[in-house]
Design an enzyme around this catalytic site. Structure first.
Site, short mmCIF file in Angstrom:
data_model
loop_
_atom_site.label_atom_id
_atom_site.label_comp_id
_atom_site.label_asym_id
_atom_site.label_seq_id
_atom_site.Cartn_x
_atom_site.Cartn_y
_atom_site.Cartn_z
NE ARG A 49 -0.33 1.67 3.68
CZ ARG A 49 0.82 2.35 3.84
NH1 ARG A 49 1.95 1.69 4.06
NH2 ARG A 49 0.84 3.66 3.77
N GLY A 50 0.24 2.39 -0.17
CA GLY A 50 1.01 3.63 -0.27
C GLY A 50 1.22 3.98 -1.73
CB ALA A 51 0.65 7.10 -3.63
CD GLN A 187 -3.54 2.45 6.90
OE1 GLN A 187 -4.20 2.69 7.90
NE2 GLN A 187 -4.10 2.39 5.68
CG ASP A 228 -3.02 8.07 -1.20
OD1 ASP A 228 -3.03 8.62 -0.08
OD2 ASP A 228 -2.61 6.91 -1.39
CG ASN A 238 -2.56 11.61 2.64
OD1 ASN A 238 -1.91 10.83 1.98
ND2 ASN A 238 -2.32 11.85 3.92
CE LYS A 239 -5.45 5.65 4.40
NZ LYS A 239 -6.28 4.80 3.54
C1 LIG Z 1 3.53 7.93 0.43
S1 LIG Z 1 1.91 7.66 -0.04
C2 LIG Z 1 1.23 7.10 1.46
C3 LIG Z 1 -0.25 7.32 1.52
O1 LIG Z 1 -0.99 6.13 1.16
C4 LIG Z 1 -1.79 5.77 2.27
O2 LIG Z 1 -3.00 5.17 1.94
P1 LIG Z 1 -3.14 3.56 2.05
O3 LIG Z 1 -2.47 3.16 3.34
O4 LIG Z 1 -4.64 3.33 2.04
O5 LIG Z 1 -2.44 3.03 0.83
C5 LIG Z 1 -2.03 7.08 2.98
O6 LIG Z 1 -2.95 7.90 2.28
C6 LIG Z 1 -0.64 7.65 2.92
O7 LIG Z 1 -0.52 9.02 3.20
#
Ligand SMILES: CSC[C@H]1O[C@H](OP(=O)(O)O)[C@H](O)[C@@H]1O
Length: 323
Positions: A49-51, A187, A228, A238-239
């Site tokens: 996960r993570g962009a 997270q 994101d 973002n989250k």
């Molecule tokens: C460096 S991008 C990280 C970004 O992605 C996360 O979302 P997810 O855990 O659902 O993939 C979150 O928005 C983070 O800030």
């Protein structure tokens, strides 16, 4: 603890190898995925996960499909649709797919280039953000607050928001990091705390609902988060919880920085209201570890992201610098 040299996601002779983020912080284990279907499942379970990490996953997934040579375009489309909000996933898929006419080896070479570039772009972007924080915040050492996880685990290796912490910590400039636990999937508590502990950065985990009072009590010099998708007008997806954090930071005149590689900038989406926000399953909110935390069948609103308008953001910082 994990291996500092282990990339969050990598390629090993036809296998996509990734750190299983669903198992952290209790267990550090690697997943070895051989099919696009396995990779899509890992993306949708947030094992990866993570962009920026999703951008790498998208590119490597196309390399897997090209290696098998069956319905590559269809597999690529399924990958791109696995999670809708982070622009990087579809970007990584498109970038690798563009090389398909030159063959599977060319697709793999492009995918591996995405991984290598990401490490450098995130290190550079977070370096610019660290310099900007030094300009904006006179107090030393610095007290930072972050939301969700934007560290090594959200990228190929370095990190974006946490990449800033690595730069500042190496210079002895961090007093502590306040870590939003980041409900519902935690997270922050599970991944950001694990990364900070691994490096030895002082931190405290807090309930998301305590962040506004931490800002009101003057406990934070700067908020730094990942992204994101950044719309053409500077609005940031973002989250979920980022928007409320930005409102509180603005109210208390605390700088609010967003750090991302330029692959997260989406010039084709004019404004944040046009960004598709992923809605996730109700049981993420109504249970934890299989234990109910709400009545059975409770109706749920579970958007995985929110949109912070540009006017609440001090700067979006990429490898090109603050924008
Ligand atoms: C460096 S991008 C990280 C970004 O992605 C996360 O979302 P997810 O855990 O659902 O993939 C979150 O928005 C983070 O800030």
């Amino acid at each position: 603890m994990g291996s500092v040299d282990q990339r969050t996601i990598d390629w090993d002779d036809g296998v996509v190898v990734l750190v299983d983020q669903c198992a952290l912080p209790g267990e550090y284990r690697l997943l070895r995925l051989r099919t696009v279907a396995e990779l899509i499942d890992a993306i949708q379970r947030l094992a990866i996960r993570g962009a920026p990490a999703l951008g790498a996953a998208g590119a490597l997934g196309v390399a897997l499909a090209a290696r098998h040579g069956v319905n590559v375009e269809g597999e690529a489309e399924r990958l791109a649709q696995a999670r809708p909000t982070a622009v990087n996933l579809a970007w990584g898929v498109r970038r690798a797919l563009a090389k398909l006419p030159s063959g599977a080896d060319a697709v793999l070479a492009e995918a591996l280039a995405v991984l290598t570039e990401d490490e450098e772009l995130c290190r550079t972007a977070s370096g610019h953000a660290a310099d900007l924080i030094r300009e904006l915040c006179p107090r030393r050492p610095l007290r930072l607050l972050t939301h969700c996880n934007a560290g090594r685990l959200a990228t190929v290796s370095w990190g974006t928001a946490l990449g800033v912490v690595w730069h500042l910590h190496a210079a002895g400039e961090v007093e502590y990091v306040l870590v939003d636990e980041t409900r519902p999937l935690l997270q922050g508590a599970r991944l950001t705390a694990w990364e900070l502990a691994d490096v030895g950065v002082p931190y405290r985990v807090l309930p998301d609902v305590a962040a506004a009072s931490a800002l009101a009590r003057g406990l934070v010099d700067c908020v730094v988060v990942g992204a994101d998708r950044v719309a053409a007008n500077g609005d940031v997806a973002n989250k979920v919880g980022t928007y409320g954090l930005a409102l509180a930071a603005a109210r208390h005149r605390v700088p609010f920085l967003v750090v991302a590689p330029s692959s997260t900038l989406d010039e084709h989406t004019p404004s944040g209201d046009l960004i598709e926000i992923e809605e996730r399953h109700a049981d993420e909110v109504t249970s934890w570890g299989g234990v109910p935390t709400a009545p059975a069948g409770a109706p749920v609103f579970n958007p995985a992201f929110d949109v912070t308008p540009a006017e609440l953001i001090t700067a979006v910082v990429t490898e090109r610098g603050p924008g």
